[in-house]
Design a protein around this motif. Structure first.
Motif, PDB file in Angstrom:
ATOM      1  N   PRO A 195      -0.047   5.380   7.988  1.00  0.00           N
ATOM      2  CA  PRO A 195       0.068   4.354   6.950  1.00  0.00           C
ATOM      3  C   PRO A 195      -0.860   3.162   7.189  1.00  0.00           C
ATOM      4  N   LEU A 196      -0.980   2.754   8.444  1.00  0.00           N
ATOM      5  CA  LEU A 196      -1.885   1.647   8.773  1.00  0.00           C
ATOM      6  C   LEU A 196      -3.338   2.045   8.573  1.00  0.00           C
ATOM      7  N   GLU A 197      -3.674   3.272   8.903  1.00  0.00           N
ATOM      8  CA  GLU A 197      -5.041   3.749   8.710  1.00  0.00           C
ATOM      9  C   GLU A 197      -5.410   3.708   7.229  1.00  0.00           C
ATOM     10  N   ALA A 198      -4.475   4.112   6.356  1.00  0.00           N
ATOM     11  CA  ALA A 198      -4.742   4.097   4.916  1.00  0.00           C
ATOM     12  C   ALA A 198      -4.975   2.674   4.412  1.00  0.00           C
ATOM     13  N   SER A 218       0.825  -1.204   0.000  1.00  0.00           N
ATOM     14  CA  SER A 218       0.000   0.000   0.000  1.00  0.00           C
ATOM     15  C   SER A 218       0.861   1.256   0.000  1.00  0.00           C
ATOM     16  N   GLN A 219       1.887   1.279   0.820  1.00  0.00           N
ATOM     17  CA  GLN A 219       2.753   2.457   0.898  1.00  0.00           C
ATOM     18  C   GLN A 219       3.539   2.669  -0.392  1.00  0.00           C
ATOM     19  N   ILE A 220       3.977   1.587  -1.021  1.00  0.00           N
ATOM     20  CA  ILE A 220       4.681   1.720  -2.298  1.00  0.00           C
ATOM     21  C   ILE A 220       3.750   2.317  -3.355  1.00  0.00           C
ATOM     22  N   CYS A 221       2.513   1.833  -3.410  1.00  0.00           N
ATOM     23  CA  CYS A 221       1.564   2.345  -4.398  1.00  0.00           C
ATOM     24  C   CYS A 221       1.188   3.795  -4.119  1.00  0.00           C
ATOM     25  N   ARG A 222       1.046   4.146  -2.874  1.00  0.00           N
ATOM     26  CA  ARG A 222       0.749   5.547  -2.532  1.00  0.00           C
ATOM     27  C   ARG A 222       1.856   6.453  -3.044  1.00  0.00           C
ATOM     28  N   HIS A 223       3.074   5.994  -2.909  1.00  0.00           N
ATOM     29  CA  HIS A 223       4.218   6.775  -3.381  1.00  0.00           C
ATOM     30  C   HIS A 223       4.221   6.879  -4.913  1.00  0.00           C
ATOM     31  N   LEU A 224       3.964   5.759  -5.595  1.00  0.00           N
ATOM     32  CA  LEU A 224       3.987   5.757  -7.056  1.00  0.00           C
ATOM     33  C   LEU A 224       2.913   6.665  -7.656  1.00  0.00           C
ATOM     34  N   THR A 225       1.759   6.733  -7.007  1.00  0.00           N
ATOM     35  CA  THR A 225       0.658   7.531  -7.557  1.00  0.00           C
ATOM     36  C   THR A 225       0.779   9.013  -7.236  1.00  0.00           C
ATOM     37  N   LYS A 226       1.820   9.401  -6.522  1.00  0.00           N
ATOM     38  CA  LYS A 226       2.046  10.835  -6.299  1.00  0.00           C
ATOM     39  C   LYS A 226       2.545  11.522  -7.565  1.00  0.00           C
ATOM     40  N   LYS A 227       3.047  10.731  -8.512  1.00  0.00           N
ATOM     41  CA  LYS A 227       3.491  11.270  -9.792  1.00  0.00           C
ATOM     42  C   LYS A 227       2.471  10.937 -10.868  1.00  0.00           C
TER      43      LYS A 227
END
Length: 280
Positions: free
Chosen positions: A77-80, A23-32
């Motif tokens: 991050p856990l909440e997301a 989830s955290q990796i995808c959140r980072h990728l979708t910032k761009k």
């Protein structure tokens, strides 16, 4: 050998760590704005029904995701991640738990692409039915380790590869390291995440040593153990080896790993590891 069925373990402590990191990796990728490619080498069925006979047999979710759903003080991050689970259970009753394809699909945009591999003859049709449109996901009955060779580098030039074999045969430990090396040669800028079980300390450390021996830089380790790793009570914990992690992941893990130890611990020997296998 294809005897492993993840439905018996869905929503347990290992799933939480794996899917939280994804989830955290995808959140980072979708910032761009630029699109990204996701390759899942062992995708499973994608969505797990926790009221099924298989999931009810051990009810591992009861000491995993169920505990987090009861909390009101989750680190961000856990909440997301937990919000993804809540969206699958809108009436508030825990019936469904997302596999990695569904976690990633939560973040997927029209321009992004998933390639999902699953060899198990019973699991593949369920996964394919969950993602019937190739525009969203290409679902193949294929060896995911071979897909690391055939699908990389992706045309999107940005990507995330998740490798979480069942390790039901010992050579999976060698295969996953070889696949990492093969993938990194073809697509050095991609993010790679390898999940592994902690069945005993020696076996887990042997895998970590093999990853370190590749000399692939910028490799972060996150490991969560809910009990002492030398006890003979099955899987004591699990870890995620992340190559080219989001630059925020280490600092985020400093908040969510201690929280997970406190929340999911089964004995006083519960602990976590957070360290660089190979710095950048």
């Amino acid at each position: 050998m294809l005897s492993y069925r993840h439905i018996y373990h869905a929503g347990n402590h290992a799933d939480i760590l794996k899917h939280l990191v994804a989830s955290q990796i995808c959140r980072h990728l979708t910032k761009k704005e630029a699109p990204f490619f996701y390759l899942d080498t062992h995708a499973g069925i994608g969505l797990y029904e926790l009221e099924s006979d298989q999931a009810q047999l051990n009810q591992e979710f009861a000491t995993g995701i169920s505990r987090l759903l009861e909390k009101e003080d989750l680190p961000e991050p856990l909440e997301a991640f937990v919000e993804i689970v809540r969206e699958l259970n809108p009436d508030g009753q825990l019936q469904f738990y997302p596999g990695s394809p569904m976690v990633v699909d939560h973040y997927l945009r029209m321009k992004d692409k998933m390639h999902l591999c699953e060899l198990h003859p019973n699991d593949f049709p369920l996964l394919a039915a969950l993602f019937p449109k190739k525009r969203v996901a290409n679902v193949v009955k294929d060896d995911g380790f071979l897909a690391v060779k055939s699908m990389l580098p992706p045309p999107q030039k940005r990507g995330f590869v998740l490798m979480d074999p069942p390790y039901e045969v010992k050579n999976d430990y060698q295969k996953v390291v070889k696949a990492l090396e093969e993938g990194h040669k073809r697509f050095a800028q991609g993010t790679y995440a390898i999940w592994y079980p902690v069945l005993n300390r020696r076996q887990a450390d042997s895998l970590l040593d093999a990853v370190e021996a590749t000399k692939i830089k910028n490799t972060l380790l996150l490991e969560l153990n809910i009990r002492g790793t030398e006890t003979k009570r099955g899987m004591a914990g699990s870890g995620m080896i992340v190559v080219n992690p989001p630059w925020t992941l280490e600092s985020e893990a400093k908040t969510f790993l201690p929280y997970l130890v406190d929340t999911l611990a089964e004995d006083s020997d519960a602990h976590f590891q957070l360290r660089w296998i190979t710095p950048e």
